[in-house]
Design an enzyme around this catalytic site. Structure first.
Site, short mmCIF file in Angstrom:
data_model
loop_
_atom_site.label_atom_id
_atom_site.label_comp_id
_atom_site.label_asym_id
_atom_site.label_seq_id
_atom_site.Cartn_x
_atom_site.Cartn_y
_atom_site.Cartn_z
N ASP A 1 32.71 -25.14 12.06
CA ASP A 1 33.74 -24.94 11.03
C ASP A 1 33.66 -26.15 10.10
O ASP A 1 34.01 -27.27 10.50
CB ASP A 1 35.12 -24.84 11.69
CG ASP A 1 36.24 -24.59 10.68
OD1 ASP A 1 36.04 -24.81 9.47
OD2 ASP A 1 37.34 -24.18 11.12
N VAL A 2 33.22 -25.93 8.87
CA VAL A 2 32.96 -27.07 7.97
C VAL A 2 34.24 -27.75 7.52
O VAL A 2 34.17 -28.83 6.91
CB VAL A 2 32.13 -26.64 6.74
CG1 VAL A 2 30.78 -26.10 7.15
CG2 VAL A 2 32.89 -25.62 5.87
N ASN B 1 26.45 -24.34 1.38
CA ASN B 1 26.68 -22.98 0.92
C ASN B 1 27.99 -22.36 1.38
O ASN B 1 28.48 -21.44 0.74
CB ASN B 1 25.50 -22.10 1.40
CG ASN B 1 25.78 -20.63 1.28
OD1 ASN B 1 25.79 -20.09 0.19
ND2 ASN B 1 26.00 -19.97 2.41
N TYR C 1 39.38 -20.47 -6.43
CA TYR C 1 37.92 -20.40 -6.39
C TYR C 1 37.32 -21.10 -7.60
O TYR C 1 36.40 -21.92 -7.46
CB TYR C 1 37.49 -18.94 -6.35
CG TYR C 1 36.00 -18.74 -6.21
CD1 TYR C 1 35.38 -18.89 -4.97
CD2 TYR C 1 35.21 -18.39 -7.30
CE1 TYR C 1 34.02 -18.69 -4.82
CE2 TYR C 1 33.85 -18.19 -7.17
CZ TYR C 1 33.25 -18.34 -5.93
OH TYR C 1 31.89 -18.16 -5.80
N LYS D 1 34.91 -24.49 -7.66
CA LYS D 1 33.53 -24.42 -8.14
C LYS D 1 33.31 -25.37 -9.32
O LYS D 1 32.21 -25.93 -9.47
CB LYS D 1 33.16 -22.98 -8.51
CG LYS D 1 33.06 -22.07 -7.29
CD LYS D 1 32.08 -22.60 -6.25
CE LYS D 1 31.93 -21.69 -5.06
NZ LYS D 1 30.95 -22.20 -4.05
#
Length: 274
Positions: free
Chosen positions: A84-85, A111, A179, A183
């Site tokens: 789990d990043v 990613n 989001y 980004k």
């Protein structure tokens, strides 16, 4: 549909890999259990890279690795590492496992990401916001930091980090505040890593992807909200085409770097969006 296409491609790639020895290079791919991560991991393996597959779902990582399970001892090693990043301890354990298994790290494909719950800005809860920021931005930072440390300390020094941005790093979709913000932040992370990595032969680039056919983009093929308030079906492209671009970026010598690359479905509404 996209997942089945990627699996078929990977079976073909396995036949090719069996004839080629491992190239000795080691990669970590996060979000490797589906979509872009799965396609990139399989492309790297097919090119002879040793690959650590990171993601939250062990069964999905095993599925990514499945077509390569019968590789010979001279082929590339494939190592699923459930991670789990968003958890610093699990990220540390991932990169420790890579160090112990392979002795070095040549590539991080950063990613792992989530779109989150779409909706009007005023309806986005704190929990919705945090869920996207924790994965897309904090998770990317934690993995990049761990990779940077490994690449700085190893001998020979250096390596490459490729961040998965998005065309949303440039222009937003409606109802995508979390989001889009993450980004845009990914672009800043990429630039800082590029600058801070110069003294240590650590290169960093970013791939901005538009409408690759994955689980995340399924709704684009049934109709998605547009900037004018209407909905439209949008063209998509095969995720394998993204994977080939990542492989090209990864295969360059450290003296060369693709700083930013945009790979998108040719006819998607990006140029002129809004």
């Amino acid at each position: 549909m996209a997942q089945n296409t990627n699996q078929a491609d990977a079976v073909d790639e396995t036949d090719r890999v069996r004839t080629a020895p491992a190239n000795g290079k080691v990669a970590v791919v996060t979000g490797a259990g589906s979509g872009i991560g799965r396609a990139v991991a399989r492309e790297l393996i097919a090119a002879g890279w040793h690959v650590a597959l990171a993601g939250r779902r062990p069964e999905a990582l095993d599925e990514t690795a499945r077509p390569f399970g019968s590789l010979g001892t001279n082929g590339p090693a494939v190592a699923p590492v459930p991670t789990d990043v968003t958890r610093p301890d699990e990220v540390d354990a991932l990169f420790a496992a890579v160090r112990d298994r392979f002795g070095r790290l040549d590539l991080l494909f950063n990613n792992a990401g989530t779109f989150g719950r779409p909706g009007p800005l005023e309806d986005i809860s704190y929990e919705d916001w945090r869920a996207v920021v924790d994965v897309n931005l904090t998770g990317s930072f934690l993995c990049a930091q761990a990779a940077f440390r490994a690449m700085k300390e190893q001998d020979p020094q250096g390596g490459r980090i490729i961040n998965n941005g998005s065309v949303s790093a440039h222009v937003p979709r409606p109802h995508s505040v979390a989001y889009t913000a993450t980004k845009h932040a990914m672009t800043g992370l990429t630039k800082s890593l590029s600058l801070d990595g110069r003294p240590y032969r650590i290169a960093c680039g970013q791939i901005d992807i538009g409408n690759a056919a994955t689980e995340m983009t399924g709704r684009m093929q049934t109709g998605i909200l547009q900037a004018n308030g209407g909905t439209a079906v949008e063209p998509v492209m095969d995720a394998t085409d993204v994977a080939r671009t990542v492989l090209h970026m990864a295969s360059l010598p450290l003296e060369a770097n693709v700083q930013f690359a945009t790979v998108m479905a040719t006819a998607m509404p990006y140029i002129g969006r809004g």
